[in-house]
Design an enzyme around this catalytic site. Sequence first.
Site, PDB file in Angstrom:
ATOM      1  N   HIS A 117     -21.710 -55.702 -37.497  1.00  9.53           N
ATOM      2  CA  HIS A 117     -20.711 -54.628 -37.568  1.00  9.53           C
ATOM      3  C   HIS A 117     -20.192 -54.549 -38.991  1.00  9.53           C
ATOM      4  O   HIS A 117     -20.024 -55.565 -39.661  1.00  9.53           O
ATOM      5  CB  HIS A 117     -19.547 -54.903 -36.604  1.00  9.53           C
ATOM      6  CG  HIS A 117     -18.760 -53.676 -36.269  1.00  9.53           C
ATOM      7  ND1 HIS A 117     -19.056 -52.877 -35.182  1.00  9.53           N
ATOM      8  CD2 HIS A 117     -17.702 -53.093 -36.881  1.00  9.53           C
ATOM      9  CE1 HIS A 117     -18.204 -51.866 -35.138  1.00  9.53           C
ATOM     10  NE2 HIS A 117     -17.370 -51.979 -36.168  1.00  9.53           N
ATOM     11  N   ASP A 196      -9.829 -49.998 -27.344  1.00  8.84           N
ATOM     12  CA  ASP A 196     -10.241 -49.645 -28.707  1.00  8.84           C
ATOM     13  C   ASP A 196     -10.631 -48.175 -28.781  1.00  8.84           C
ATOM     14  O   ASP A 196     -10.385 -47.513 -29.787  1.00  8.84           O
ATOM     15  CB  ASP A 196     -11.399 -50.537 -29.183  1.00  8.84           C
ATOM     16  CG  ASP A 196     -11.724 -50.262 -30.646  1.00  8.84           C
ATOM     17  OD1 ASP A 196     -10.807 -50.354 -31.480  1.00  8.84           O
ATOM     18  OD2 ASP A 196     -12.871 -49.923 -30.962  1.00  8.84           O
ATOM     19  N   ARG A 203      -5.846 -44.027 -34.596  1.00  7.41           N
ATOM     20  CA  ARG A 203      -5.722 -44.537 -35.973  1.00  7.41           C
ATOM     21  C   ARG A 203      -6.400 -43.598 -36.963  1.00  7.41           C
ATOM     22  O   ARG A 203      -5.931 -43.417 -38.076  1.00  7.41           O
ATOM     23  CB  ARG A 203      -6.335 -45.945 -36.059  1.00  7.41           C
ATOM     24  CG  ARG A 203      -5.449 -47.010 -35.427  1.00  7.41           C
ATOM     25  CD  ARG A 203      -6.188 -48.326 -35.323  1.00  7.41           C
ATOM     26  NE  ARG A 203      -6.627 -48.801 -36.601  1.00  7.41           N
ATOM     27  CZ  ARG A 203      -7.804 -49.415 -36.818  1.00  7.41           C
ATOM     28  NH1 ARG A 203      -8.637 -49.638 -35.836  1.00  7.41           N
ATOM     29  NH2 ARG A 203      -8.133 -49.811 -38.018  1.00  7.41           N
ATOM     30  N   SER A 218      -9.794 -54.375 -33.603  1.00 14.87           N
ATOM     31  CA  SER A 218     -10.679 -53.280 -33.191  1.00 14.87           C
ATOM     32  C   SER A 218     -12.137 -53.757 -33.186  1.00 14.87           C
ATOM     33  O   SER A 218     -12.871 -53.585 -32.199  1.00 14.87           O
ATOM     34  CB  SER A 218     -10.494 -52.100 -34.156  1.00 14.87           C
ATOM     35  OG  SER A 218     -11.556 -51.193 -34.059  1.00 14.87           O
ATOM     36  N   LYS A 222     -14.491 -55.177 -29.573  1.00 21.60           N
ATOM     37  CA  LYS A 222     -15.766 -54.547 -29.174  1.00 21.60           C
ATOM     38  C   LYS A 222     -16.876 -55.584 -29.139  1.00 21.60           C
ATOM     39  O   LYS A 222     -17.680 -55.637 -28.223  1.00 21.60           O
ATOM     40  CB  LYS A 222     -16.179 -53.468 -30.187  1.00 21.60           C
ATOM     41  CG  LYS A 222     -15.411 -52.188 -30.096  1.00 21.60           C
ATOM     42  CD  LYS A 222     -16.093 -51.066 -30.869  1.00 21.60           C
ATOM     43  CE  LYS A 222     -15.885 -51.124 -32.362  1.00 21.60           C
ATOM     44  NZ  LYS A 222     -14.547 -50.813 -32.845  1.00 21.60           N
TER      45      LYS A 222
HETATM   46  N1  URA Z   1     -14.738 -50.498 -37.578  1.00 19.12           N
HETATM   47  C1  URA Z   1     -14.091 -50.630 -36.402  1.00 19.12           C
HETATM   48  O1  URA Z   1     -14.729 -50.744 -35.355  1.00 19.12           O
HETATM   49  N2  URA Z   1     -12.757 -50.639 -36.388  1.00 19.12           N
HETATM   50  C2  URA Z   1     -12.033 -50.539 -37.510  1.00 19.12           C
HETATM   51  O2  URA Z   1     -10.814 -50.574 -37.440  1.00 19.12           O
HETATM   52  C3  URA Z   1     -12.701 -50.400 -38.747  1.00 19.12           C
HETATM   53  C4  URA Z   1     -14.068 -50.376 -38.747  1.00 19.12           C
END
Ligand code: URA
Length: 469
Positions: A117, A196, A203, A218, A222
Site C-alpha cells: 500500500h 474507512d 477526509r 485508514s 484496510k
Molecule cells: N491511503 C489510504 O488508504 N488512506 C490514507 O489516509 C492515505 C493513503
Amino acid sequence: MRTSAERSPSTPMTGSNLASNPLLDLAVVHDHDTAMRAVDVIRKKRDGEALSASEIAAFVEAATRGHWPDYQLSALLMAIFCRGMNSEETTHLTSCMTRSGQILRHDEIPGPKGDKHSTGGVSDSTSLVLVPVAAECGVIVPMMSGRALGHTGGTLDKLDAIPGFRTQLTVPEMKSALRQVGAVMIGQTAEVAPADRKLYALRDVTATVECIPLIAASIMSKKLAEGIESLVLDVKFGGGAFIKDLPRSRQLAEAMVAIGKAHGVRTQAVLTAMDAPLGNAIGNSLEVIECLEVLRGQGPRDLTELSLDLAARLVFRAGVTRSLPEAHQRVRQVWQSGAALERWRRIVEQQGGDPHYLDDPFRLPRAPVRRTVKAEREGYVTSIFAEPLGVAAMRLGAGRQRAEDTVDHGVGIRLAVRVGEEVKIGDRLAEIWARSEQDACEAAHVVLRSCRIDESPAISMPVIRDTID
Ligand code: URA
C-alpha cells in the site's frame, strides 16, 4: 504544517497494547455509547484532550452505521487533524476501524497472502504493475485500495477507467478471484472496512487528509481486514506527498510497521521521494495506459523500477524466495517474459473488465480537447512539482472537489520531459486532455509553472531513501 503530529504524551505503540486491550472490544464499548453525545466528543478533541477507547469506538461505530451526520463526523476529523492523536488513540482507532466489518481469512486458498500500500502520490500507479508481477511469482494478493484522495490519484478510480472493471465485490466473489487468478483489486465495502470507506470519502473533501494518525488508521485498518501475512508500505515524502518531510514520514512509517507487527503481519516500510511525479501520466486512463507500457517493458524508468522493487520486497517477505536478490531476479523474469502482462489480462477479465483495452488502449475514455504545452525557455529541467500538477489533474476532473462529484476518467496530463532533461524553446513539455479549451488552458499554465527550467542540470537523487522493518 505540523498540526497533526502526535502531540499528547503517550505510551509507545507496542504489540501488547494492541493485541490484548479489552477496551478495544467493540461489543463492550457499545453499551456505554447510547448516552454519548457527538458534540461532547468533538469538543473534547477540539480542546486537545485524548479520547477514550469508548469515545473512539462510538465515533467509528457512528461512521459505520450512519449514527452521526456527516457534519459531526467531519468536525471530529478536523479536530483530530488539528490536535493529533497519541499512539494509544491511534491504536484504538485502527483497531475499531479494522473491526467495523469482517476481518477476512483465506486459509482455504493455498499460498502466502501479501499486499502493498502507498500513502499516496502523483502518478503513483505502482499497484497496477506490482499486483500481476507478485501474483505471477506466487503471492496471493487481496488488495483493498482507495479512491483519489486530495491531489493524489486513487487505484480504484484508475481501475474504474477500464470498461466493465468491478471494484465492489462480495466476499465470495473476492475469494473466487483469489482462487482463479491469485489476486483481486477492490475497494472498501459495506462488509469489509466500512468505517474507512466513510471516513476516507469525508477526509478527501474536508482538508483532513494530511494527518499521521488518520492516515495510519485508514491504511492499516484496510490491510488488517484483508487477511494478509506480509505487507510492504510505500511511505512517500516530499512536495507531492501528504507528509512533506522525511522525519515525519518516518514517524508515519514506524507507526504503521508497529501496528502491522502487533497483528502478526510481516511489515516493511520503504520511504520514497515524491517531489516529482513518479511516472509521466497523471489522470486515470492515462495512468492505466502507462502501467500497460511498464508491463510491456516500455514505461518510464522510475515507475518501472519502483514497482519492481516493491514487488520483489513483497515476494521475499511473503516467503516465496529465500533472499531479496533472488526475489528481484524472479520478479524481473516474470516481467521480462511477458508472464506478468498475461496475468494482468486474466485479473482484468476476472473482475469483469474489457481485456481488449490491453491491445487497443483507445478503448479507454479520453477527453476530446488535446493541448500541447511547449517550453518557453531553454535549459535543463531541474524540478517538476508534483502537487500543483496533481491539483491541476483533479481540477480537470480526475479527482473530486466535493463528495458527490463523479470522476472523469478521460482527462489528465502526460508529461513529455523528466527531471534532468535538456529542453529547447518550443520542445514539448506535456500533453493535456480536457473537457474544454478553458480547462486545458488553465492546466497548461500550471504545467508551465510546475516545470522548472534552469541553466545547469540538478543533481539527481534516488527514489528510495530508507527502509523501516
Ligand atoms: N491511503 C489510504 O488508504 N488512506 C490514507 O489516509 C492515505 C493513503
